[in-house]
Scaffold this motif. Structure first.
Motif, PDB file in Angstrom:
ATOM      1  N   CYS A 190       7.444 -37.266 -15.956  1.00  0.00           N
ATOM      2  CA  CYS A 190       6.743 -38.335 -15.257  1.00  0.00           C
ATOM      3  C   CYS A 190       5.729 -37.702 -14.309  1.00  0.00           C
ATOM      4  CB  CYS A 190       7.717 -39.204 -14.447  1.00  0.00           C
ATOM      5  SG  CYS A 190       8.900 -40.128 -15.451  1.00  0.00           S
ATOM      6  N   TYR A 203       9.047 -42.178  -9.946  1.00  0.00           N
ATOM      7  CA  TYR A 203       9.296 -42.912 -11.182  1.00  0.00           C
ATOM      8  C   TYR A 203      10.572 -42.372 -11.833  1.00  0.00           C
ATOM      9  CZ  TYR A 203       4.907 -45.496 -11.340  1.00  0.00           C
ATOM     10  OH  TYR A 203       3.896 -46.379 -11.074  1.00  0.00           O
ATOM     11  N   CYS A 227       8.624 -43.816 -18.328  1.00  0.00           N
ATOM     12  CA  CYS A 227       8.652 -43.633 -16.882  1.00  0.00           C
ATOM     13  C   CYS A 227       8.416 -44.982 -16.215  1.00  0.00           C
ATOM     14  CB  CYS A 227       7.579 -42.642 -16.435  1.00  0.00           C
ATOM     15  SG  CYS A 227       7.846 -40.949 -17.021  1.00  0.00           S
ATOM     16  N   VAL A 228       9.325 -45.389 -15.345  1.00  0.00           N
ATOM     17  CA  VAL A 228       9.272 -46.724 -14.758  1.00  0.00           C
ATOM     18  C   VAL A 228       9.630 -46.652 -13.280  1.00  0.00           C
ATOM     19  CG1 VAL A 228      11.670 -47.218 -15.410  1.00  0.00           C
ATOM     20  CG2 VAL A 228      10.075 -49.111 -15.025  1.00  0.00           C
ATOM     21  N   ARG A 229       9.021 -47.535 -12.497  1.00  0.00           N
ATOM     22  CA  ARG A 229       9.296 -47.610 -11.063  1.00  0.00           C
ATOM     23  C   ARG A 229       9.509 -49.058 -10.667  1.00  0.00           C
ATOM     24  NH1 ARG A 229       5.291 -46.876  -5.915  1.00  0.00           N
ATOM     25  NH2 ARG A 229       6.893 -46.554  -4.312  1.00  0.00           N
ATOM     26  N   CYS A 264      -0.020 -50.490  -9.087  1.00  0.00           N
ATOM     27  CA  CYS A 264       0.365 -49.738 -10.286  1.00  0.00           C
ATOM     28  C   CYS A 264      -0.799 -48.890 -10.792  1.00  0.00           C
ATOM     29  CB  CYS A 264       0.832 -50.689 -11.380  1.00  0.00           C
ATOM     30  SG  CYS A 264       2.370 -51.567 -11.038  1.00  0.00           S
ATOM     31  N   GLN A 279      -1.501 -45.581  -9.391  1.00  0.00           N
ATOM     32  CA  GLN A 279      -0.529 -44.549  -9.756  1.00  0.00           C
ATOM     33  C   GLN A 279      -0.633 -44.191 -11.233  1.00  0.00           C
ATOM     34  OE1 GLN A 279       3.154 -46.448  -8.606  1.00  0.00           O
ATOM     35  NE2 GLN A 279       2.418 -46.807  -6.531  1.00  0.00           N
ATOM     36  N   ALA A 287      -0.640 -46.222 -13.706  1.00  0.00           N
ATOM     37  CA  ALA A 287       0.402 -47.014 -14.341  1.00  0.00           C
ATOM     38  C   ALA A 287      -0.094 -48.451 -14.495  1.00  0.00           C
ATOM     39  CB  ALA A 287       1.686 -46.964 -13.510  1.00  0.00           C
ATOM     40  N   CYS A 339       6.325 -51.102 -12.189  1.00  0.00           N
ATOM     41  CA  CYS A 339       5.250 -50.359 -12.856  1.00  0.00           C
ATOM     42  C   CYS A 339       5.824 -49.467 -13.942  1.00  0.00           C
ATOM     43  CB  CYS A 339       4.499 -49.464 -11.849  1.00  0.00           C
ATOM     44  SG  CYS A 339       3.789 -50.310 -10.437  1.00  0.00           S
ATOM     45  N   GLU A 340       5.007 -49.181 -14.955  1.00  0.00           N
ATOM     46  CA  GLU A 340       5.352 -48.176 -15.955  1.00  0.00           C
ATOM     47  C   GLU A 340       4.150 -47.275 -16.152  1.00  0.00           C
ATOM     48  OE1 GLU A 340       6.281 -49.987 -19.716  1.00  0.00           O
ATOM     49  OE2 GLU A 340       4.321 -50.951 -19.908  1.00  0.00           O
ATOM     50  N   GLU A 341       4.407 -45.979 -16.311  1.00  0.00           N
ATOM     51  CA  GLU A 341       3.314 -45.053 -16.569  1.00  0.00           C
ATOM     52  C   GLU A 341       2.779 -45.266 -17.972  1.00  0.00           C
ATOM     53  OE1 GLU A 341       4.403 -41.015 -15.797  1.00  0.00           O
ATOM     54  OE2 GLU A 341       4.333 -41.281 -13.615  1.00  0.00           O
TER      55      GLU A 341
END
Length: 226
Positions: free
Chosen positions: A102, A107, A116-118, A135, A138, A140, A223-225
């Motif tokens: 990540c 994340y 990869c997630v937050r 997001c 970042q 994302a 958020c997700e990358e």
């Protein structure tokens, strides 16, 4: 699970090559059967676990390490899923770290989905558009829940009484993610709680389920990358 930010190690070691933005996840013993361990790409003796991780982080082809706490031997590996290769073996005294891959250490890495997630359970921002901007800053985006596997992983991380903005808007009576992909219509994924009529044009998770929500207000976001 333990995440290691190698940029902090340099403060203790003063070895510049050890400073890296790559993060590593410690793999629990129960998860080892999901990986195979091919011939190592390097073997180092008289190493510490942190030094082992640092060398892997500085090696482009290294996906993770096995480290023996009894012999202090470090091995770098290119890891493979057992569904493609076959079961691997690690001794009881061996610890395993996986390159989380990540970009940011805040994340979480989901190895099974390479994802990869937050999750941000905050009362801010005040709008979905601001959440999207957070997001994007970042590298994302608001999470696209485009599989049941993602849904299952998110339900492990979410607070059930907090709403979280995710990707999704209503247009022409159809709910779609921001890339135009329709949201699942499976009834067991939708919260039966009534939404605010006419104004609930954004999508949230609430009670660990899809829920039409306001586009402004108090909510967390996910958020997700990309």
């Amino acid at each position: 699970m333990v995440y290691v930010n190698l940029c902090y190690i340099v403060l203790l070691t003063c070895v510049p090559v050890w400073c890296s933005t790559r993060t590593f996840k410690w793999l629990a013993n129960s998860d080892r059967e999901n990986l195979s361990f091919p011939n190592p790409i390097f073997v180092k003796e008289d190493f510490s676990a942190l030094r082992c991780i640092a060398v892997c982080a500085d090696t482009d082809t290294c996906d993770g390490v096995t480290f023996s706490s009894s012999t202090f031997v470090c091995r770098g590996h290119v890891f493979y899923d057992v569904s493609d290769v076959g079961s691997g073996v690690a001794s009881p005294n061996t610890k395993i770290w996986i390159n989380a891959d990540c970009r940011r250490i805040d994340y979480s890495y989901v190895y099974t989905l390479d994802w990869c997630v937050r999750v941000v359970p905050m009362i801010l921002p005040y709008s979905k558009s601001l959440a999207e901007s957070m997001c994007q800053s970042q590298q994302a985006r608001l999470v696209h829940v485009n599989s049941r596997e993602k849904h299952d992983e998110l339900t492990k991380k979410l607070l059930p009484l907090v709403s979280f903005w995710i990707s999704g808007t209503k247009s022409g009576g159809v709910w779609t993610m921001d890339d135009g992909t329709p949201l699942s219509t499976d009834s067991d994924l939708w919260n039966p709680l009534p939404a605010v009529p006419l104004l609930s044009n954004c999508m949230c998770y609430f009670g660990n389920l899809f829920w039409p929500c306001l586009c402004v207000g108090i909510s967390g976001y996910i958020c997700e990358e990309v």
